[in-house]
Design a protein around this motif. Structure first.
Motif, PDB file in Angstrom:
ATOM      1  N   LEU A  72       0.795  -1.418  -0.163  1.00  0.00           N
ATOM      2  CA  LEU A  72      -0.070  -0.123   0.118  1.00  0.00           C
ATOM      3  C   LEU A  72       0.901   1.074   0.069  1.00  0.00           C
ATOM      4  CD1 LEU A  72      -2.737   1.318   0.159  1.00  0.00           C
ATOM      5  CD2 LEU A  72      -2.743   1.020   2.568  1.00  0.00           C
ATOM      6  N   THR A  73       0.667   2.088  -1.104  1.00  0.00           N
ATOM      7  CA  THR A  73       1.318   3.439  -1.135  1.00  0.00           C
ATOM      8  C   THR A  73       0.707   4.571  -0.659  1.00  0.00           C
ATOM      9  OG1 THR A  73       2.971   2.135  -2.696  1.00  0.00           O
ATOM     10  CG2 THR A  73       3.009   4.665  -2.547  1.00  0.00           C
ATOM     11  N   TYR A  74       1.026   5.759  -0.067  1.00  0.00           N
ATOM     12  CA  TYR A  74       0.308   6.921   0.256  1.00  0.00           C
ATOM     13  C   TYR A  74       0.718   7.805  -0.747  1.00  0.00           C
ATOM     14  CZ  TYR A  74      -0.522   4.323   4.390  1.00  0.00           C
ATOM     15  OH  TYR A  74      -0.872   3.145   5.271  1.00  0.00           O
ATOM     16  N   LYS A  85      -3.357   4.842  -1.577  1.00  0.00           N
ATOM     17  CA  LYS A  85      -4.316   6.005  -0.711  1.00  0.00           C
ATOM     18  C   LYS A  85      -4.007   7.533  -1.112  1.00  0.00           C
ATOM     19  CE  LYS A  85      -6.920   3.124   2.433  1.00  0.00           C
ATOM     20  NZ  LYS A  85      -7.438   3.061   3.978  1.00  0.00           N
ATOM     21  N   VAL A  86      -4.823   8.190  -1.402  1.00  0.00           N
ATOM     22  CA  VAL A  86      -4.575   9.541  -1.939  1.00  0.00           C
ATOM     23  C   VAL A  86      -5.064  10.387  -0.605  1.00  0.00           C
ATOM     24  CG1 VAL A  86      -4.735  11.480  -3.303  1.00  0.00           C
ATOM     25  CG2 VAL A  86      -4.859   8.919  -4.277  1.00  0.00           C
ATOM     26  N   PHE A  87      -4.160  11.329  -0.140  1.00  0.00           N
ATOM     27  CA  PHE A  87      -4.609  12.361   1.012  1.00  0.00           C
ATOM     28  C   PHE A  87      -4.502  13.680   0.477  1.00  0.00           C
ATOM     29  CE2 PHE A  87      -3.013   8.151   2.793  1.00  0.00           C
ATOM     30  CZ  PHE A  87      -3.762   8.044   4.001  1.00  0.00           C
ATOM     31  N   GLY A 125     -10.782   6.488   4.024  1.00  0.00           N
ATOM     32  CA  GLY A 125     -10.840   6.502   2.806  1.00  0.00           C
ATOM     33  C   GLY A 125     -10.544   5.385   1.917  1.00  0.00           C
ATOM     34  N   VAL A 126     -11.321   5.163   0.791  1.00  0.00           N
ATOM     35  CA  VAL A 126     -11.281   3.859  -0.121  1.00  0.00           C
ATOM     36  C   VAL A 126     -10.016   3.879  -0.928  1.00  0.00           C
ATOM     37  CG1 VAL A 126     -13.536   3.793  -0.266  1.00  0.00           C
ATOM     38  CG2 VAL A 126     -12.221   4.936  -2.079  1.00  0.00           C
ATOM     39  N   PRO A 127      -9.243   2.672  -0.891  1.00  0.00           N
ATOM     40  CA  PRO A 127      -8.246   2.629  -1.621  1.00  0.00           C
ATOM     41  C   PRO A 127      -8.276   2.622  -3.153  1.00  0.00           C
ATOM     42  CG  PRO A 127      -8.639   0.435  -0.713  1.00  0.00           C
ATOM     43  CD  PRO A 127      -9.753   1.491  -0.477  1.00  0.00           C
ATOM     44  N   PHE A 128      -7.278   3.126  -3.806  1.00  0.00           N
ATOM     45  CA  PHE A 128      -7.292   3.094  -5.474  1.00  0.00           C
ATOM     46  C   PHE A 128      -6.423   2.092  -6.016  1.00  0.00           C
ATOM     47  CE2 PHE A 128      -8.475   7.725  -4.411  1.00  0.00           C
ATOM     48  CZ  PHE A 128      -9.981   7.516  -4.668  1.00  0.00           C
ATOM     49  N   ARG A 129      -6.510   2.111  -7.147  1.00  0.00           N
ATOM     50  CA  ARG A 129      -5.237   1.177  -7.918  1.00  0.00           C
ATOM     51  C   ARG A 129      -4.647   2.219  -9.046  1.00  0.00           C
ATOM     52  NH1 ARG A 129      -4.886  -3.404  -5.874  1.00  0.00           N
ATOM     53  NH2 ARG A 129      -3.229  -4.101  -7.452  1.00  0.00           N
ATOM     54  N   ILE A 130      -3.497   2.274  -9.124  1.00  0.00           N
ATOM     55  CA  ILE A 130      -2.778   2.634 -10.209  1.00  0.00           C
ATOM     56  C   ILE A 130      -2.397   1.649 -11.200  1.00  0.00           C
ATOM     57  CG2 ILE A 130      -0.720   4.025 -11.297  1.00  0.00           C
ATOM     58  CD1 ILE A 130      -0.931   5.676  -8.706  1.00  0.00           C
ATOM     59  N   GLN A 131      -2.897   1.834 -12.375  1.00  0.00           N
ATOM     60  CA  GLN A 131      -2.923   0.503 -13.358  1.00  0.00           C
ATOM     61  C   GLN A 131      -2.150   0.914 -14.516  1.00  0.00           C
ATOM     62  OE1 GLN A 131      -5.397  -2.449 -13.243  1.00  0.00           O
ATOM     63  NE2 GLN A 131      -4.989  -3.228 -15.620  1.00  0.00           N
ATOM     64  N   ILE A 169      -8.087   3.696 -10.790  1.00  0.00           N
ATOM     65  CA  ILE A 169      -9.531   2.841 -10.518  1.00  0.00           C
ATOM     66  C   ILE A 169      -9.705   2.552  -9.292  1.00  0.00           C
ATOM     67  CG2 ILE A 169      -9.194   2.040 -13.139  1.00  0.00           C
ATOM     68  CD1 ILE A 169      -7.952  -0.557 -11.998  1.00  0.00           C
ATOM     69  N   PHE A 170     -10.693   1.803  -9.099  1.00  0.00           N
ATOM     70  CA  PHE A 170     -11.101   1.742  -7.412  1.00  0.00           C
ATOM     71  C   PHE A 170     -10.508   0.118  -7.252  1.00  0.00           C
ATOM     72  CE2 PHE A 170     -14.695   4.499  -8.548  1.00  0.00           C
ATOM     73  CZ  PHE A 170     -14.517   5.432  -7.421  1.00  0.00           C
ATOM     74  N   HIS A 171     -10.046  -0.011  -5.917  1.00  0.00           N
ATOM     75  CA  HIS A 171      -9.542  -1.375  -5.550  1.00  0.00           C
ATOM     76  C   HIS A 171     -10.826  -2.162  -5.458  1.00  0.00           C
ATOM     77  CE1 HIS A 171      -7.051  -4.205  -3.605  1.00  0.00           C
ATOM     78  NE2 HIS A 171      -7.801  -4.024  -2.505  1.00  0.00           N
ATOM     79  N   ASP A 172     -11.706  -1.462  -4.629  1.00  0.00           N
ATOM     80  CA  ASP A 172     -12.751  -2.318  -4.131  1.00  0.00           C
ATOM     81  C   ASP A 172     -13.881  -2.720  -5.216  1.00  0.00           C
ATOM     82  OD1 ASP A 172     -15.891  -2.156  -3.003  1.00  0.00           O
ATOM     83  OD2 ASP A 172     -14.583  -2.999  -1.383  1.00  0.00           O
TER      84      ASP A 172
END
Length: 449
Positions: free
Chosen positions: A64-66, A213-215, A183-189, A100-103
């Motif tokens: 997981l990367t912030y 995750k983006v803050f 917050g919801v996690p994202f994916r960078i693809q 995109i969304f991870h969930d």
């Protein structure tokens, strides 16, 4: 049009050499670890996001990367010399980067979620490319309809870097935007394509992604510091349960994103790519094996694409539920059967709406010789009990875009107009009937139910 830097060739050679030397120790360790984990051959490309991974992630979980909102982060695209891959014949490849969304639940609601974000942040993009900082990329593009996607060309023989900016934050897609809500996690693809026999960038090559995750600005730095302090307080035995933090994030190989095949087009073409939700979701008996493969990718059945490589649409449609379960397993077999048969999720609410007749519109007479006039109602099926979903259905009814709808009111028997909200939509009764009137001004619409 070329957007890459105009430095002399010596600059690129020095830059490529510098990146190779700087990454050599990291790549050696990471590639050895990946080979030990997977036992598979090296991937055709490797992508490295220059942002630190969290130390508060357990060993068996994904990294997981912030990230900070709006900050430029580098994605290094490593050339084929470093990964010993020589099967690509075209001079350039196209890479599509998307947030995109991870969930999985949010993935199925992606269109509604992105439209809601567009309404709240008009004129903004979820993902941007920082062209001045990027090196070795050509023809960067960001389509106005795809707020979470960018694409560009690059030469795989040379090292290249693209700098991206994520402008949304993870808490914008949670039920409550405040109060400490996680917050919801994202994916960078990153999906990469090479040219086919027609020179079009349609031949899929490789995909990699990572979880982020983006803050808000500087929030990622504070969160990373908090995680480090949390791990430092644990005993040595407990620390072994967590992954060590790395200064960079290696994107892991993954399946291609379903929209990727629909968004690709020739880099010299100015035609507008069609979003995936405009294409037919059904598999047709006349579908060729190639079209069937694209359908499988689009609906996230990539692991079975080789198994069904010679199947046409008619072949898949003939298979029974038990056949697909036996081939693909219970979970994927049932999902594939339901998708092939075009089984839709039942709507959560059905309401009936009629457009109010204006003075110059003749009333509609029913058949059978009845002399009475009648209003014709349209069924609106709501999958999500939200104002956004209702707005989209009304927009389809009036042949406009959802962005053109400014407000929706409900007129009570006393004549007052109440602004419709999510809570009001959730309290609509099943099969309620409405007569819709519209007020237009400057191409914007207000509707009254």
């Amino acid at each position: 049009m070329l957007f890459c830097h105009s430095q002399p060739e010596s600059y690129h050679q020095h830059s490529a050499s510098y990146i190779s030397e700087a990454l050599a120790p990291f790549l050696k360790n990471e590639e050895a670890r990946l080979m030990a984990e997977t036992g598979a051959k090296r991937a055709p490309f490797q992508y490295i996001l220059c942002a630190a991974t969290s130390p508060a992630v357990k060993q068996q979980e994904e990294t997981l990367t912030y990230l900070n909102q709006g900050q430029s982060y580098e994605i290094r695209m490593l050339n084929r010399k470093l990964v010993e891959y020589t099967d690509i014949s075209s001079k350039c490849v196209k890479s599509i980067v998307r947030v995109i969304f991870h969930d999985r639940r949010l993935q199925y609601m992606e269109h509604q979620q992105l439209e809601g974000w567009r309404w709240n942040r008009p004129g903004d993009r979820i993902l941007d490319i920082d062209v001045p900082l990027s090196v070795g990329i050509m023809e960067p593009r960001s389509h106005p309809l795809h707020l979470n996607t960018i694409e560009f060309l690059w030469d795989p023989v040379k090292s290249a870097s693209v700098f991206i900016q994520v402008n949304c934050i993870s808490t914008e897609f949670t039920p409550r935007k405040h109060g400490g809500e996680k917050g919801v996690p994202f994916r960078i693809q990153v999906d990469t394509f090479t040219t086919n026999e027609h020179g079009e960038y349609m031949e899929y090559v490789h995909s990699s992604s990572c979880q982020v995750k983006v803050f808000k600005p500087k929030g990622a730095d504070r969160k990373l510091k908090t995680d480090n302090e949390k791990i430092d307080k644990k005993t040595p035995q407990d620390r072994e349960k967590y992954q060590p933090s790395h200064n960079t994030t290696l994107l892991k190989e993954c399946c291609p994103w379903p929209d990727a095949l629909n968004l690709t087009a020739t880099h010299s073409s100015c035609s507008t790519p069609s979003p995936v939700y405009y294409s037919s979701p059904h598999l047709l008996p006349s579908s060729s094996p190639q079209n069937t493969q694209q359908w499988l990718h689009r609906h996230r059945f990539t692991p079975f694409s080789k198994l069904f490589s010679s199947f046409s649409g008619a072949d898949l449609l003939r298979m029974s539920r038990e056949d697909l379960i036996q081939i693909c397993g219970p979970a994927d077999g049932i999902r594939l059967f339901n998708t092939v048969k075009g089984r839709c999720v039942q709507p959560r609410l059905t309401i009936y709406a009629c457009q109010q007749q204006t003075g110059n519109q003749p009333p509609i007479k029913p058949g059978g010789g009845d002399s009475k006039f009648m209003n014709v109602y349209h069924a609106l099926y709501l999958e999500e009990l939200t104002l956004l979903d209702l707005s989209e259905k009304i927009a389809m009814l009036f042949s406009i875009t959802p962005q053109q709808i400014t407000h929706i009111y409900r007129q009570k028997p006393t004549g007052i107009h109440v602004l419709v909200s999510d809570e009001m939509v959730q309290n609509f009764k099943e099969e309620t009937t409405f007569i819709i009137s519209t007020v237009r001004g400057n191409h914007l619409h207000s509707f009254t139910l």
